[in-house]
Every structure is written in structure tokens, then in C-alpha cells.
Design a protein around this motif. Structure first.
Motif, short mmCIF file in Angstrom:
data_model
loop_
_atom_site.label_atom_id
_atom_site.label_comp_id
_atom_site.label_asym_id
_atom_site.label_seq_id
_atom_site.Cartn_x
_atom_site.Cartn_y
_atom_site.Cartn_z
N GLU A 22 0.82 -1.21 0.00
CA GLU A 22 0.00 0.00 0.00
C GLU A 22 0.86 1.26 0.00
O GLU A 22 0.49 2.28 -0.60
N SER A 23 2.03 1.21 0.66
CA SER A 23 2.90 2.38 0.68
C SER A 23 3.49 2.66 -0.70
O SER A 23 3.80 3.80 -1.03
N VAL A 24 3.66 1.62 -1.52
CA VAL A 24 4.15 1.81 -2.88
C VAL A 24 3.03 2.34 -3.77
O VAL A 24 3.21 3.31 -4.53
N LEU A 25 1.88 1.73 -3.69
CA LEU A 25 0.76 2.15 -4.54
C LEU A 25 0.28 3.56 -4.20
O LEU A 25 -0.36 4.22 -5.02
N GLY A 26 0.62 4.05 -3.00
CA GLY A 26 0.22 5.40 -2.59
C GLY A 26 1.27 6.47 -2.83
O GLY A 26 1.15 7.58 -2.32
N GLN A 27 2.31 6.18 -3.64
CA GLN A 27 3.35 7.16 -3.90
C GLN A 27 2.80 8.39 -4.64
O GLN A 27 1.93 8.27 -5.51
N THR A 28 3.35 9.55 -4.31
CA THR A 28 2.96 10.77 -5.04
C THR A 28 3.49 10.73 -6.46
O THR A 28 2.91 11.35 -7.36
N TYR A 29 4.61 10.06 -6.68
CA TYR A 29 5.16 9.82 -8.03
C TYR A 29 4.40 8.64 -8.61
O TYR A 29 4.52 7.51 -8.11
N ARG A 30 3.60 8.86 -9.64
CA ARG A 30 2.66 7.85 -10.09
C ARG A 30 3.16 6.99 -11.25
O ARG A 30 2.64 5.91 -11.50
N ASP A 31 4.16 7.47 -11.98
CA ASP A 31 4.54 6.84 -13.24
C ASP A 31 5.65 5.82 -13.01
O ASP A 31 6.82 6.08 -13.29
N PHE A 32 5.29 4.67 -12.47
CA PHE A 32 6.28 3.63 -12.17
C PHE A 32 5.69 2.25 -12.43
O PHE A 32 4.47 2.10 -12.60
N ARG A 33 6.58 1.27 -12.48
CA ARG A 33 6.16 -0.13 -12.50
C ARG A 33 6.46 -0.75 -11.15
O ARG A 33 7.41 -0.34 -10.48
N PHE A 34 5.66 -1.73 -10.78
CA PHE A 34 5.81 -2.38 -9.47
C PHE A 34 5.91 -3.88 -9.72
O PHE A 34 4.97 -4.51 -10.19
N LEU A 35 7.09 -4.44 -9.43
CA LEU A 35 7.35 -5.85 -9.68
C LEU A 35 7.61 -6.58 -8.37
O LEU A 35 8.47 -6.17 -7.58
N ILE A 36 6.86 -7.65 -8.14
CA ILE A 36 6.97 -8.44 -6.92
C ILE A 36 7.28 -9.88 -7.29
O ILE A 36 6.68 -10.45 -8.21
N ILE A 37 8.23 -10.48 -6.57
CA ILE A 37 8.46 -11.93 -6.69
C ILE A 37 8.15 -12.57 -5.35
O ILE A 37 8.74 -12.20 -4.33
N ASP A 38 7.22 -13.52 -5.36
CA ASP A 38 6.98 -14.33 -4.17
C ASP A 38 7.91 -15.53 -4.25
O ASP A 38 7.79 -16.39 -5.12
N ASP A 39 8.87 -15.58 -3.31
CA ASP A 39 9.96 -16.55 -3.33
C ASP A 39 9.59 -17.80 -2.54
O ASP A 39 10.26 -18.18 -1.58
N GLY A 40 8.45 -18.42 -2.92
CA GLY A 40 8.05 -19.67 -2.28
C GLY A 40 7.41 -19.51 -0.92
O GLY A 40 7.62 -20.35 -0.04
N SER A 41 6.62 -18.45 -0.72
CA SER A 41 5.98 -18.23 0.57
C SER A 41 4.99 -19.33 0.90
O SER A 41 4.36 -19.93 0.02
N ARG A 42 4.81 -19.56 2.22
CA ARG A 42 3.88 -20.59 2.69
C ARG A 42 2.92 -20.04 3.74
O ARG A 42 2.32 -20.81 4.49
N ASP A 43 2.78 -18.71 3.79
CA ASP A 43 2.00 -18.12 4.88
C ASP A 43 0.80 -17.30 4.41
O ASP A 43 0.23 -16.54 5.19
N GLY A 44 0.40 -17.44 3.16
CA GLY A 44 -0.70 -16.65 2.64
C GLY A 44 -0.26 -15.44 1.84
O GLY A 44 -1.11 -14.74 1.26
N SER A 45 1.04 -15.16 1.78
CA SER A 45 1.53 -14.02 1.00
C SER A 45 1.15 -14.16 -0.47
O SER A 45 0.72 -13.20 -1.12
N ARG A 46 1.34 -15.37 -1.02
CA ARG A 46 1.06 -15.59 -2.45
C ARG A 46 -0.40 -15.30 -2.76
O ARG A 46 -0.71 -14.61 -3.76
N GLU A 47 -1.31 -15.77 -1.92
CA GLU A 47 -2.73 -15.56 -2.18
C GLU A 47 -3.07 -14.07 -2.13
O GLU A 47 -3.85 -13.56 -2.96
N TYR A 48 -2.49 -13.35 -1.16
CA TYR A 48 -2.74 -11.91 -1.07
C TYR A 48 -2.19 -11.19 -2.31
O TYR A 48 -2.89 -10.37 -2.92
N LEU A 49 -0.97 -11.50 -2.69
CA LEU A 49 -0.33 -10.78 -3.80
C LEU A 49 -1.05 -11.03 -5.12
O LEU A 49 -1.23 -10.10 -5.92
N THR A 50 -1.46 -12.27 -5.37
CA THR A 50 -2.13 -12.57 -6.64
C THR A 50 -3.55 -12.01 -6.69
O THR A 50 -4.15 -11.98 -7.77
N SER A 51 -4.08 -11.56 -5.55
CA SER A 51 -5.41 -10.95 -5.54
C SER A 51 -5.39 -9.47 -5.87
O SER A 51 -6.44 -8.86 -6.10
#
Length: 327
Positions: A22-51
Motif C-alpha cells: 500500500e505504501s508503494v501504490l500510494g506514492q505521489t510519483y505515479r509513473d512507475f512499474r511495481f514488480l513483486i516476486i513471491d519466493d516460495g511463501s507458505r503463509d498466505g503471501s502468495r494468495e494476497y499478492l495474486t489478488s
């Protein structure tokens, strides 16, 4: 075309990864790309990120390969001129990208820039000691394995990452070697503003990865010294054998250093939690087992607290603990 990609490696990042995103998506600088790698999480991170649904966002899900490998893939997959780092349990201030992009665009010789940070516990923040702003001091601190530049805060020119050969260590401790090699390529700098919030919690206070980090840091410095002399850098496997055979006194000294760093961070954590007496006791313990680092922290604190006005030294004011607003 967007000029910057902000990259986020995630491994079991819940519940803090939500604040990071949320802190990235709320940046005042809007013209960017946001790349995330889920490195084999097992705690629900993957489900949150893909949503998540945002046109600037791309999520890659794969098996666990370690932090250094993940960072290299993040840089490889980024196609923009600049690549920004952050960790999945931390928070960006809203003007982080705007401020750092303005600085890098105005300073074409800077290959890597960082910024100051504040510690974050719950809803409280405490400003950390300021980082040096000049290249020589930053590199000098890195050579003694101190954070001359804070790795999660950096924005790097992508071509400089490629020239440096990326991250060479697969796991923890990858950052020092990378930052020292960037120092050899061009000027590095810090912006003297708090644009990043480093979260203190159970994992960040843990010493579980200290052995791996210590090896990576020692190897990074050994390689930098070899480059200074014009020698070949040590082979990683040969250096590990040498490192594992170090003297008992060297091992004990390192353990004291690790203990001092842990006590220092625990002191900050309890200070932000309002347990001032416990925090003071832990800080005293840190000073006892790691006097050189304690003296360094005291000097940085003094330079921040003792300000001058019209040639007169003002009395120090206590550090300000604020509610987290990320301004």
C-alpha cells in the motif's frame, strides 16, 4: 515510458507485506512499474499478492531460491532505467520515489542513491542516525561493515547493476558486496531525508541469519580489498574454507559484535514500545559488549542533537518518537 520499477522480494511476508504494498501504490510519483516476486511463501503471501489489481503491478510466483537470486531476477525482469529496492516488512514514505527520482535525474554521475530511515514499531517511529551523503564516507563505512548506505532504500541505475554483475551471493549478506562494487563503478550518495521506514519486529530482531550475513560481509570486504590491490578476487568456495577455519578469538569477537547489534535493536524496539528503563538497560548492554559501535551511535546522535545557531551550540533535545504518519 516509465523510468523506474520498484521491486519487492517476498518470502513469508504476512502480515506486514500489505503495508509495504500500500505504501508503494500510494506514492505521489505515479509513473512507475511495481514488480513483486513471491519466493516460495507458505503463509498466505502468495494468495494476497495474486489478488491485487493495479495496472502498474506484476507478480511472479515461484519456488524458493534465496534473496540474492530473487534480487537478480527482479533486476533482470525490470526494463526501466532505474530500479528501486524495498523489503516486504517495511514502508515507503509517500514522497520516496518523487524525491529520489528528482535527485538521480539531476545527478547523472550517481549510480546508486539511498536515503535516511526511521525505525517503525506498531504506530510509532523513531528517526535513525543520518547516513553520510558523500561517496568517500559511504564507501569507507561499507569497508568496515557498517551501513554507509541502507540497502533496502536504494535506487540503482539498471545499467550500473549490469556492469557490476548483479548480486553474487544467493542468500543473506548479499548487499555489502553489491554496494561496494557499485562504489567502484560510479558515485553513490544518500539523500538526507527520512523517506523509508524500517520495521522492528520478531524476525528483524532475530539472529538466525547472522552467520550467513557475516560470511557475506567478510567476503565482500575481502573482494573489495583485492580489487584495491589489483589482485584477483578470492574464489567463493576457497574463501569459505578459509573463513570456517578462522581462529577461536575471531569467532568470539564476532559473537560479541552480533550480540551488541541485537541488544541495540532490542533497545530501540522497547524504547518505541514505551519501556524506557528496559531500553536503557539493553543499550548499556550493547555498549558493554560492542563499545566501538556504541561510540559510533553516540557520536551520530550527538551530531544530530547538538545543533548550532548563530555560532552558538544549542542544548540537546530528546529524540522524538512520533505516531506513524510517514510524512
Amino acid at each position: 515510458m516509465e523510468k523506474v520499477t520498484i521491486t519487492l522480494p517476498v518470502y513469508n511476508g504476512m502480515p506486514f507485506v500489505k503495508d509495504a504494498v500500500e505504501s508503494v501504490l500510494g506514492q505521489t510519483y505515479r509513473d512507475f512499474r511495481f514488480l513483486i516476486i513471491d519466493d516460495g511463501s507458505r503463509d498466505g503471501s502468495r494468495e494476497y499478492l495474486t489478488s491485487l489489481k493495479d495496472p502498474r503491478l506484476r507478480v511472479i510466483v515461484r519456488e524458493n531460491r534465496g534473496l540474492g537470486n530473487t534480487l537478480n531476477q527482479l533486476f533482470t525482469e525490470s526494463e526501466t532505467e532505474y530500479v528501486a529496492r524495498m523489503d516486504s516488512d517495511d514502508v515507503c514514505g509517500p514522497s520516496r520515489l518523487a524525491t529520489m527520482m528528482d535527485f538521480l535525474e539531476e545527478n547523472s554521475d550517481v549510480v546508486m542513491a539511498g536515503c535516511d530511515q526511521a525505525f517503525l514499531v506498531g504506530a510509532k517511529t523513531l528517526k535513525a542516525a543520518p547516513r553520510p551523503t558523500d561517496h568517500e564516507t559511504i564507501r569507507r563505512q561499507l569497508m568496515i561493515k557498517r551501513p554507509g548506505i541502507l540497502h533496502p532504500t536504494i535506487v540503482v541505475r539498471r545499467e550500473a547493476w549490469a556492469r557490476a554483475g548483479g548480486y553474487r551471493l544467493a542468500g543473506a549478506g548479499e548487499d555489502l558486496d553489491f554496494c561496494l562494487r557499485l562504489c567502484d563503478i560510479g558515485r553513490v550518495a544518500n539523500i538526507p531525508e527520512v523517506l523509508y521506514y524500517y520495521r522492528l519486529h520478531a524476525t528483524s530482531l532475530s539472529n538466525l541469519r547472522r552467520r550467513e550475513i557475516n560470511f557475506g560481509y567478510d567476503y565482500g570486504v575481502a573482494c573489495a580489498l583485492a580489487r584495491e590491490r589489483g589482485d584477483n578476487e578470492p574464489d567463493l568456495n576457497s574463501y569459505r574454507e578459509h573463513w570456517e577455519a578462522r581462529s577461536v578469538s575471531a569467532r568470539i569477537a564476532r559473537r560479541f559484535g552480533d550480540l551488541g547489534q541485537r541488544l541495540y535493536r532490542l533497545s530501540l524496539f522497547h524504547r518505541l514500545e514505551g519501556r524506557r528503563l528496559l531500553a536503557a538497560g539493553l543499550m548499556l548492554g550493547a555498549a558493554t559488549v560492542q563499545p566501538h559501535t556504541a561510540a559510533d551511535h553516540l557520536l551520530k546522535s550527538a551530531s544530530r542533537l547538538f545543533r548550532q545557531k548563530d555560532g552558538k551550540v544549542l542544548l540537546p533535545s530528546p529524540p522524538v518518537i512520533r505516531d506513524a504518519k510517514f510524512e
